[in-house]
Design a protein around this motif. Structure first.
Motif, PDB file in Angstrom:
ATOM      1  N   THR A 131       0.830  -1.204   0.000  1.00  0.00           N
ATOM      2  CA  THR A 131       0.000   0.000   0.000  1.00  0.00           C
ATOM      3  C   THR A 131       0.863   1.253   0.000  1.00  0.00           C
ATOM      4  N   ILE A 132       1.854   1.288   0.860  1.00  0.00           N
ATOM      5  CA  ILE A 132       2.719   2.471   0.973  1.00  0.00           C
ATOM      6  C   ILE A 132       3.408   2.767  -0.357  1.00  0.00           C
ATOM      7  N   ASP A 133       3.927   1.747  -1.016  1.00  0.00           N
ATOM      8  CA  ASP A 133       4.592   1.944  -2.305  1.00  0.00           C
ATOM      9  C   ASP A 133       3.645   2.508  -3.356  1.00  0.00           C
ATOM     10  N   ARG A 134       2.448   1.968  -3.434  1.00  0.00           N
ATOM     11  CA  ARG A 134       1.502   2.436  -4.455  1.00  0.00           C
ATOM     12  C   ARG A 134       0.995   3.846  -4.146  1.00  0.00           C
ATOM     13  N   VAL A 135       0.721   4.103  -2.888  1.00  0.00           N
ATOM     14  CA  VAL A 135       0.294   5.444  -2.490  1.00  0.00           C
ATOM     15  C   VAL A 135       1.387   6.460  -2.828  1.00  0.00           C
ATOM     16  N   ASN A 136       2.625   6.143  -2.479  1.00  0.00           N
ATOM     17  CA  ASN A 136       3.713   7.087  -2.738  1.00  0.00           C
ATOM     18  C   ASN A 136       4.013   7.243  -4.224  1.00  0.00           C
ATOM     19  N   ALA A 137       3.753   6.225  -5.025  1.00  0.00           N
ATOM     20  CA  ALA A 137       3.906   6.359  -6.478  1.00  0.00           C
ATOM     21  C   ALA A 137       2.899   7.382  -7.014  1.00  0.00           C
ATOM     22  N   VAL A 138       1.660   7.298  -6.538  1.00  0.00           N
ATOM     23  CA  VAL A 138       0.648   8.289  -6.934  1.00  0.00           C
ATOM     24  C   VAL A 138       1.060   9.668  -6.435  1.00  0.00           C
ATOM     25  N   ASN A 139       1.517   9.739  -5.184  1.00  0.00           N
ATOM     26  CA  ASN A 139       1.935  11.031  -4.632  1.00  0.00           C
ATOM     27  C   ASN A 139       3.038  11.660  -5.478  1.00  0.00           C
ATOM     28  N   LEU A 140       3.984  10.861  -5.886  1.00  0.00           N
ATOM     29  CA  LEU A 140       5.081  11.347  -6.718  1.00  0.00           C
ATOM     30  C   LEU A 140       4.559  11.851  -8.062  1.00  0.00           C
ATOM     31  N   GLU A 141       3.700  11.058  -8.672  1.00  0.00           N
ATOM     32  CA  GLU A 141       3.159  11.421  -9.987  1.00  0.00           C
ATOM     33  C   GLU A 141       2.372  12.732  -9.940  1.00  0.00           C
ATOM     34  N   TYR A 142       1.624  12.947  -8.857  1.00  0.00           N
ATOM     35  CA  TYR A 142       0.774  14.138  -8.757  1.00  0.00           C
ATOM     36  C   TYR A 142       1.387  15.233  -7.872  1.00  0.00           C
ATOM     37  N   ARG A 143       2.675  15.088  -7.587  1.00  0.00           N
ATOM     38  CA  ARG A 143       3.444  16.091  -6.853  1.00  0.00           C
ATOM     39  C   ARG A 143       2.953  16.337  -5.427  1.00  0.00           C
ATOM     40  N   TYR A 144       2.576  15.259  -4.788  1.00  0.00           N
ATOM     41  CA  TYR A 144       2.274  15.312  -3.358  1.00  0.00           C
ATOM     42  C   TYR A 144       3.474  14.761  -2.606  1.00  0.00           C
ATOM     43  N   PRO A 145       3.580  15.105  -1.330  1.00  0.00           N
ATOM     44  CA  PRO A 145       4.712  14.573  -0.557  1.00  0.00           C
ATOM     45  C   PRO A 145       4.551  13.080  -0.267  1.00  0.00           C
ATOM     46  N   MET A 146       5.660  12.422  -0.050  1.00  0.00           N
ATOM     47  CA  MET A 146       5.639  11.025   0.369  1.00  0.00           C
ATOM     48  C   MET A 146       5.049  10.955   1.783  1.00  0.00           C
ATOM     49  N   ILE A 147       4.468   9.818   2.110  1.00  0.00           N
ATOM     50  CA  ILE A 147       3.886   9.628   3.442  1.00  0.00           C
ATOM     51  C   ILE A 147       4.463   8.354   4.042  1.00  0.00           C
ATOM     52  N   GLN A 148       4.653   8.384   5.332  1.00  0.00           N
ATOM     53  CA  GLN A 148       5.059   7.188   6.062  1.00  0.00           C
ATOM     54  C   GLN A 148       3.844   6.684   6.833  1.00  0.00           C
ATOM     55  N   ILE A 149       3.539   5.415   6.697  1.00  0.00           N
ATOM     56  CA  ILE A 149       2.435   4.802   7.441  1.00  0.00           C
ATOM     57  C   ILE A 149       3.076   3.850   8.437  1.00  0.00           C
ATOM     58  N   VAL A 150       2.895   4.150   9.715  1.00  0.00           N
ATOM     59  CA  VAL A 150       3.586   3.428  10.771  1.00  0.00           C
ATOM     60  C   VAL A 150       2.609   2.997  11.858  1.00  0.00           C
ATOM     61  N   THR A 151       3.063   2.076  12.688  1.00  0.00           N
ATOM     62  CA  THR A 151       2.283   1.662  13.848  1.00  0.00           C
ATOM     63  C   THR A 151       2.771   2.439  15.070  1.00  0.00           C
ATOM     64  N   PRO A 152       1.994   2.485  16.145  1.00  0.00           N
ATOM     65  CA  PRO A 152       2.362   3.305  17.312  1.00  0.00           C
ATOM     66  C   PRO A 152       3.713   2.974  17.940  1.00  0.00           C
ATOM     67  N   GLU A 153       4.173   1.729  17.823  1.00  0.00           N
ATOM     68  CA  GLU A 153       5.448   1.399  18.478  1.00  0.00           C
ATOM     69  C   GLU A 153       6.636   2.126  17.858  1.00  0.00           C
ATOM     70  N   VAL A 154       6.467   2.711  16.674  1.00  0.00           N
ATOM     71  CA  VAL A 154       7.534   3.526  16.107  1.00  0.00           C
ATOM     72  C   VAL A 154       7.818   4.716  17.027  1.00  0.00           C
ATOM     73  N   PHE A 155       6.786   5.188  17.719  1.00  0.00           N
ATOM     74  CA  PHE A 155       6.937   6.319  18.634  1.00  0.00           C
ATOM     75  C   PHE A 155       7.301   5.874  20.047  1.00  0.00           C
ATOM     76  N   THR A 156       6.917   4.648  20.427  1.00  0.00           N
ATOM     77  CA  THR A 156       7.163   4.201  21.801  1.00  0.00           C
ATOM     78  C   THR A 156       8.431   3.366  21.931  1.00  0.00           C
ATOM     79  N   GLY A 157       8.875   2.777  20.831  1.00  0.00           N
ATOM     80  CA  GLY A 157      10.044   1.910  20.869  1.00  0.00           C
ATOM     81  C   GLY A 157       9.729   0.508  21.363  1.00  0.00           C
ATOM     82  N   GLU A 158       8.450   0.221  21.596  1.00  0.00           N
ATOM     83  CA  GLU A 158       8.041  -1.114  22.056  1.00  0.00           C
ATOM     84  C   GLU A 158       7.533  -1.918  20.867  1.00  0.00           C
TER      85      GLU A 158
END
Length: 162
Positions: A131-158
């Motif tokens: 999903t992330i790859d396809r979303v970012n391909a569209v974003n690139l094509e239409y000049r939107y910024p890339m997005i990171q889709i993460v789960t909460p543990e990215v912020f907590t370290g758990e």
């Protein structure tokens, strides 16, 4: 230093009070604690998509979710045609099927609002490479910024066991 803009998807709110997901629940509670304690570091964004889903939830869940959003000082963005059109472009690019259009609407609102991260426990549809790859391909094509889709543990370290 600029605040990180964080878009919340509904799955993060629904993991609170989910005893069958006890480790994810604990991580989510810690994630919200971090957001509450660091308002100078994070700006929390929610869309009409999330609010519609919250408002259609049972009363107890609705009240709890709205209280959490208030505690992290979430900013509600208005409905935007631009986001709805972008979500349709994601469907056309086969990021996800029409069946998961609301998931793509979450992404589109996050992208059009220039969020840095979408935080989601939806690993089946959103927080996955396909999903992330396809979303970012569209974003690139239409000049939107890339997005990171993460789960909460990215912020907590758990890491969840469940």
């Amino acid at each position: 230093m600029r605040k990180s803009r964080i878009y919340l998807d509904t799955s993060v709110l629904s993991t609170i009070d989910a005893p069958h997901l006890s480790n994810k629940e604990a991580i989510t509670i810690e994630f919200f604690r971090i957001l509450e304690e660091k308002p100078d570091d994070y700006e929390v964004i929610v869309s009409p998509v999330l609010l519609d889903e919250v408002n259609n939830a049972p009363e107890a869940i609705r009240k709890r979710s709205l209280a959490i959003l208030q505690s992290v000082q979430a900013s509600e963005v208005p409905r935007r045609r631009e986001a709805e059109v972008l979500a349709q472009l994601y469907v056309e690019a086969k990021a996800l099927s029409d069946k998961h259009f609301n998931d793509l609407r979450h992404v589109a609102y996050a992208v059009t609002e220039r969020c840095d991260y979408i935080v989601s426990w939806n690993m089946r549809h959103l927080a996955r490479v396909w999903t992330i790859d396809r979303v970012n391909a569209v974003n690139l094509e239409y000049r939107y910024p890339m997005i990171q889709i993460v789960t909460p543990e990215v912020f907590t370290g758990e890491l969840p066991n469940a």
